[in-house]
Write a protein that holds these residues in place. Structure first.
Motif, PDB file in Angstrom:
ATOM      1  N   SER A 113       0.837  -1.202   0.000  1.00  0.00           N
ATOM      2  CA  SER A 113       0.000   0.000   0.000  1.00  0.00           C
ATOM      3  C   SER A 113       0.875   1.256   0.000  1.00  0.00           C
ATOM      4  CB  SER A 113      -0.988  -0.010   1.176  1.00  0.00           C
ATOM      5  OG  SER A 113      -0.292   0.042   2.369  1.00  0.00           O
ATOM      6  N   GLU A 172      -1.004  -3.885 -10.263  1.00  0.00           N
ATOM      7  CA  GLU A 172      -1.329  -2.568 -10.808  1.00  0.00           C
ATOM      8  C   GLU A 172      -0.116  -1.630 -10.708  1.00  0.00           C
ATOM      9  OE1 GLU A 172      -4.597   0.362  -9.278  1.00  0.00           O
ATOM     10  OE2 GLU A 172      -5.466  -1.631  -9.640  1.00  0.00           O
ATOM     11  N   SER A 203       2.068   1.655  -3.555  1.00  0.00           N
ATOM     12  CA  SER A 203       0.995   2.081  -4.431  1.00  0.00           C
ATOM     13  C   SER A 203       0.730   3.579  -4.263  1.00  0.00           C
ATOM     14  CB  SER A 203      -0.227   1.226  -4.130  1.00  0.00           C
ATOM     15  OG  SER A 203      -1.387   1.963  -4.257  1.00  0.00           O
ATOM     16  N   ARG A 256      -3.420  -5.054  -6.310  1.00  0.00           N
ATOM     17  CA  ARG A 256      -2.879  -3.712  -6.155  1.00  0.00           C
ATOM     18  C   ARG A 256      -1.404  -3.673  -6.576  1.00  0.00           C
ATOM     19  NH1 ARG A 256      -3.723  -0.329  -0.601  1.00  0.00           N
ATOM     20  NH2 ARG A 256      -3.460   1.740  -1.525  1.00  0.00           N
TER      21      ARG A 256
END
Lengths: 153, 977
Positions: free
Chosen positions: B231, B282, B234, B279
């Motif tokens: 996270s 991505e 990202s 995620r």
């Protein structure tokens, strides 16, 4: 990162920083071999070379070579930029830094390095933060007058 | 003298430095330095107490002198004093001196640690950072002992300043790297993981290095970092470049942090949680997309930082090796870089592609770049880039492109830099061997290799070509012809002469029909090189000559004349002289039959398992059987499947005259064709060495007839020519199981246990020995529910053993009920010392099928030891008496088991000797004494075992009054520890 060396075009060592424990003999041997290997490189050659089990990443700034010994998992391109960031910090501190600044103020070069690399790992990449801590350190110093009145030897 | 730019000018220091710079010679510099050292010494010793400033200045001068490369042997105390100054610059210089010139003087370390302790508890963040930097710079064990407990507390304390946290994290990392045992995991570990969420980017940057290192060692404890890292990554990747202000580097958001996050993720397999994984994928796609966007700046700093992240992302993609889509995209991206004008990018792309080539998803995609890479090998101006290109060609090589790649590498070798030739030669040799579809190509390649780069062809390479030629009779004639032609060159490499000598000596007859290569022409050709060669090659040639006498009787007189010449028979080199004398004698007194037997064509080399698999087996230890099965399965699969080797195995199968059961000594079939075709270059190189290392020994030994004396040579030739391996003594019993030696080794140091077990049968052993007699109880257990019928066992002593051991067995009941156990008693008498073990053959029918297996009975020479207690003095006196070289056997070997003193002692006691305490001056070492009791004689033996815990090695030395006993004991024992 295992070590950082700064040396001149003539092969004179200006700064040595070791991030692993080595004997003096080993250090001297590494300095000699790596300096020779890097100085022998033609201009415009690639900035990375394999030397024994280490990746050597180097870049030349004016008359000075900045040179790192990297381990397998270290990132070569980013190390080049780490060197650049170090030069920027030196430049910011000394104002248009040159080799002579690093000779006469060698201790400062070590202090600045300690502010952003510890044990071979980057601790702070922000130029502002590093500069700030250097300034704080300088502000802790005694006044100039105090020194000027002292005898030289 | 330039003006001091900033801060605290130390004029004295500046003056000194500029003096040094003005020195015209080294001598002047040394003179100036000595003057300064004398000055400083007198100041430090003087009555007047120095103020802080002077102390700082002098310490700084000493530091400067040290960094110039001179030794400094004083000033440490003054530097330590500076540490407790409350003036920042004085403290700072003190710490710098300590960091650079650390000295393991214990008294000083205590003082330094004290000063550090004070600064750590000062709550002044600047002082705390100085102290932490010093610990990180020195990183010694003493410091770890003193501070490994304190630093984690500072790191996770709520009120610690950010800058101190950063230093503490990296300081702890350094201590963990030097002394992992002193940094104890505790409740702080979970809080460290959560530093990934810290507001302050600098803290995250520092902490993540620590977390990465800790995760590598304790992956489970730090598992939660994966989702946190994803996270965080990202957020950075999707942020606009201005969001992160200071941490944006030339329009690239937080490159250092991004790379470290990607590096941390490489410690773990792909995330299991679908959302996290999505995620992450991505993020990786975004990074790949950004590479295609136009640059935000023309500066190299921008592109470097951006590409650094890209390369790290590609490393992660390769590490996961599970997303074909990403792998192919990565490969295409690297393909673009291969032609980039930046040399660095070309270099790194070549390097990164090497790892991509080993993934089954991207191997084919990598192969499409072959022309570019070959071009790089030819045109790159920088040798390090060419080296990478060669590595990549090696990695992308498979059966489809091997010929092209090997040809390119060979042609590159002609002009290659000296620094990389040896490695290139090895690579060519490995590829040629691995992908040889027709062996004449292989022979051509290796001979070319010797021709082009003979100096760089190591022994392993030319041993190998000979092994292959010996084992494949379809290539022998071709090899003889080719090597004969190669030897025509006026200047040919000594390695070529070696190969030529060997091959013509074995197979010269295959080309002798052609008058252009008649026996005498062959001999003269070889002999024309003789005088230019070194002693080992000459020795080999002499052996080739005696083989010629056997192959071609018409050359006998010519060769005898050569052997008889003074330069041979009176050669100052003992080895050459001996060969000349013996061969001459052999050729004149032996009948043609004897000659033909002694000088028979080399038997095929035994089939060797793939060294990769051998390694795997070693690692797995007890699971060896399953690996065996795996290998078996693979072979079958490959044979049935036909595969790429279909044609070739057809040839070798139909070739009935190929004597070896499988001539595939390369282990080709055990290497899966593509997916594992390119393991890392390093491991393969090692493989070739290890394999060849094992082979070469046997190779030379086999080649040379015994050289002790011509008598023994003849005796062996006529008498024992048909001595067969023990397994063939009787037709019926099966040959000993491959693992029977291993099973035997298990019982060297113990007398009871399970000797063998499979799905049907378990064999247990109990044994006792007294003097030269032993009694062994064997327990045969039927593990099935069905009875075993016609159960018979036979114990035989193969070969010489018959006269060395007297073994008597009682017959067992021919029927063993399901689940039942029968017992058999075996009496053993040791007549004289012996090497081999008796064979135990077991036959029975289980459900109609005949079971037939042969084991080695664990009767080893050490079983007849009587322990002998002796005092230190006696031991060493005895040790000295046994000082003839052949009485001693020594082995240095790696520990196979943990080096536990108690276990070692138990094993040595189990050996049967007396373990002598307080004899060896080094308490780590073990010494033992014992006497082997045989009917014919007693053999006193002494043992010394020297463990080296650091290197995980042992040195084992045995001395006995009989050399064969020393040797045998040494062999047996080397397997035990």
């Amino acid at each position: 990162m295992r070590f950082l060396l700064l040396f001149s075009r003539q092969g004179k060592l200006r700064l040595q920083k070791w991030f692993t424990a080595l004997s003096d003999r080993d250090k001297k041997k590494i300095i000699r071999d790596v300096t020779q290997a890097v100085l022998a490189r033609p201009p415009k050659a690639c900035n990375v070379l394999q030397w024994r089990d280490l990746k050597i990443v180097y870049r030349r700034y004016a008359s000075l070579y900045f040179c790192c010994g990297l381990e397998e998992e270290d990132n070569e391109l980013l190390t080049l930029e780490l060197l650049h960031r170090y030069v920027e910090l030196l430049d910011q501190y000394f104002g248009n830094v040159c080799e002579l600044d690093l000779i006469f103020n060698f201790e400062k070069a070590y202090f600045i390095l300690d502010e952003f690399v510890i044990g071979g790992e980057v601790q702070e990449t922000s130029k502002v933060s590093v500069a700030k801590s250097m300034e704080e350190a300088d502000s802790l110093q005694e006044t100039m007058e105090e020194y000027i009145n002292k005898p030289t030897y | 003298m330039p003006a001091v730019s900033k801060g605290d000018g130390m004029r004295g220091l500046a003056v000194f430095i500029s003096d040094i710079r003005n020195c015209k010679s080294k001598e002047a510099e040394i003179k100036r330095i000595n003057k300064e050292l004398a000055n400083i010494r007198s100041k430090f010793k003087g009555d007047k107490a120095l103020d802080g400033y002077s102390k700082k200045k002098y310490v700084c001068k000493l530091l400067f002198i040290f960094l110039l490369g001179h030794d400094i042997d004083f000033g440490h105390m003054e530097a330590v004093n500076l540490l407790s100054s409350n003036k920042y610059t004085e403290k700072q210089i003190g710490y710098l001196f300590i960091s650079v010139l650390v000295n393991s003087n214990s008294e000083l370390i205590r003082l330094i640690n004290n000063a550090i302790k004070n600064d750590l508890s000062s709550r002044n963040p600047t002082f705390m950072c100085l102290a932490l930097h010093c610990i990180a710079n020195v990183g010694s064990r003493e410091m770890a002992e003193a501070f490994a407990g304190e630093i984690p507390r500072i790191l996770v304390a709520g009120d610690t300043m950010d800058s101190v946290k950063q230093s503490a994290a990296l300081c702890l990392l350094r201590l963990y790297k030097t002394s992992p045992d002193l940094v104890l995991m505790g409740e702080w570990t979970s809080r460290v993981v959560h530093l990934l969420n810290d507001q302050h980017m600098g803290v995250v940057t520092a902490a993540i290095s620590l977390i990465t290192c800790l995760s590598q060692k304790n992956p489970d404890e730090f598992k939660t970092c994966v989702s946190l890292a994803v996270s965080r990554l990202s957020r950075i990747v999707s942020s606009a470049s201005t969001d992160l202000q200071d941490y944006t580097y030339y329009f690239v958001p937080a490159p250092w942090l991004s790379c470290k996050l990607l590096r941390l993720l490489q410690c773990y397999p792909p995330p299991e949680d679908g959302a996290v994984k999505g995620r992450l994928v991505e993020c990786l796609e975004t990074i790949l997309n950004k590479a295609q966007e136009p640059p935000k700046s023309k500066k190299v700093q921008h592109s470097n930082a951006k590409n650094a992240i890209l390369f790290e992302a590609i490393s992660l993609i390769i590490h996961y090796d599970s997303e074909p889509n990403l792998l192919v995209r990565a490969c295409n991206q690297l393909g673009q870089f291969l032609q980039h004008r930046e040399t660095n990018l070309r270099y790194l792309a070549l390097e990164s592609m090497c790892t991509l080539a080993s993934s089954e998803f991207s191997h084919e995609a990598v192969k499409t770049h072959i022309e570019t890479v070959i071009n790089a090998l030819k045109t790159e101006r920088d040798v390090s880039v060419r080296q990478r290109a060669a590595d990549l060609l090696y990695a992308m090589c498979d059966r489809s492109n091997a010929k092209q790649i090997v040809a390119e590498m060979l042609s590159y070798l002609e002009t290659a830099d000296y620094s990389i030739r040896e490695e290139m030669v090895l690579k060519v040799a490995i590829l040629a061997e691995k992908y040889a579809v027709d062996y004449s190509w292989y022979v051509d390649t290796i001979l070319n290799l010797i021709r082009i780069a003979g100096d760089y062809v190591s022994e392993e390479v030319w041993y190998r070509v000979i092994q292959i030629v010996i084992n494949r009779d379809d290539v022998q004639g071709y090899a003889a012809k080719t090597v004969f032609e190669a030897l025509q060159a006026p200047a040919c490499h000594e390695n070529m002469v070696k190969v030529g000598g060997y091959i013509l000596g074995e197979f010269g007859n295959l080309i002798a029909g052609d008058p252009r290569s008649s026996p005498l022409v062959q001999f003269n050709l070889l002999h024309s090189k003789f005088h230019l060669c070194s002693v080992p090659t000459r020795a080999l040639l002499l052996s080739a000559y005696i083989k010629f006498i056997n192959l071609f009787p018409e050359t006998k007189s010519t060769i005898q004349e050569v052997l008889r010449s003074d330069s041979q028979i009176r050669n100052s080199d003992v080895e050459l002289q001996q060969r000349a004398v013996e061969y001459l004698k052999l050729s004149s007194i032996a009948s043609t039959d004897v000659l033909a037997t002694v000088l028979e064509e080399m038997p095929p080399f035994p089939e060797r398992e793939s060294s990769i698999l051998a390694k795997l087996k070693k690692k797995k230890g007890p699971g060896a059987v399953s690996v065996n099965e795996l290998e078996e399965g693979k072979r079958e699969g490959e044979l049935n499947g036909g595969g790429e080797r279909g044609d070739n195995s057809g040839i070798s199968a139909s070739n009935a005259s190929t004597p070896s059961p499988s001539a595939d000594l390369l282990g080709l079939r055990t290497v899966p064709p593509v997916s594992a075709a390119a393991p890392s270059a390093g491991s393969l190189l090692v493989d070739v060495f290890s394999e060849a290392g094992v082979n070469d020994d046997g190779f030379l030994r086999d080649m040379e007839p015994p050289t002790e004396s011509s008598d023994s040579l003849l005796a062996e030739g006529s008498g024992d020519s048909d001595s067969a391996p023990p397994s063939a003594v009787s037709e019926d019993p099966a040959p000993p199981l491959p693992e029977s030696n291993e099973l035997l080794n298990k019982f060297v140091c113990k007398n009871n246990g399970v000797l063998f077990e499979n799905q049907l049968l378990q064999i247990g052993i109990k044994s006792e020995y007294r003097q030269n007699l032993g009694r062994m109880y064997l327990f045969y257990g039927n593990k099935t529910s069905v009875q075993f019928v016609t159960f018979t066992t036979t114990v035989t002593c193969p070969g010489e053993l018959q006269s060395q051991l007297n073994v008597q067995t009682k017959i067992v009941e021919p029927l063993i009920e399901g689940g039942a156990q029968v017992q058999q008693v075996i009496n053993i008498e040791c007549l004289t010392d012996f090497l081999d073990a008796p064979l135990l053959n077991i036959k029975f029918r289980y459900g109609g099928a005949l079971q037939n297996l042969t084991l080695k009975l664990p009767v080893t020479i050490n079983k007849f030891f009587q322990p002998t207690e002796m005092a230190s003095h006696d031991f060493f006196q005895r040790w000295k008496q046994l000082s003839q070289p052949q009485q001693e056997a020594q082995k240095i070997f790696k520990a196979n088991h943990a080096m536990d003193t108690e276990v070692l002692k138990a094993k040595l006691l189990g050996l049967g000797m007396a373990l002598l305490e307080n004899v060896d001056p080094n308490p780590e070492n073990f010494v033992c004494a014992g006497v082997i009791q045989t009917k014919a004689q007693q053999v006193g033996s002494l043992l010394r075992l020297e463990p080296n815990a650091q290197a995980q090695m042992y040195r084992l030395t045995l001395r006995s009054s009989k050399d064969t006993v020393s040797q045998r004991l040494c062999e047996l024992l080397a397997e035990q520890f």
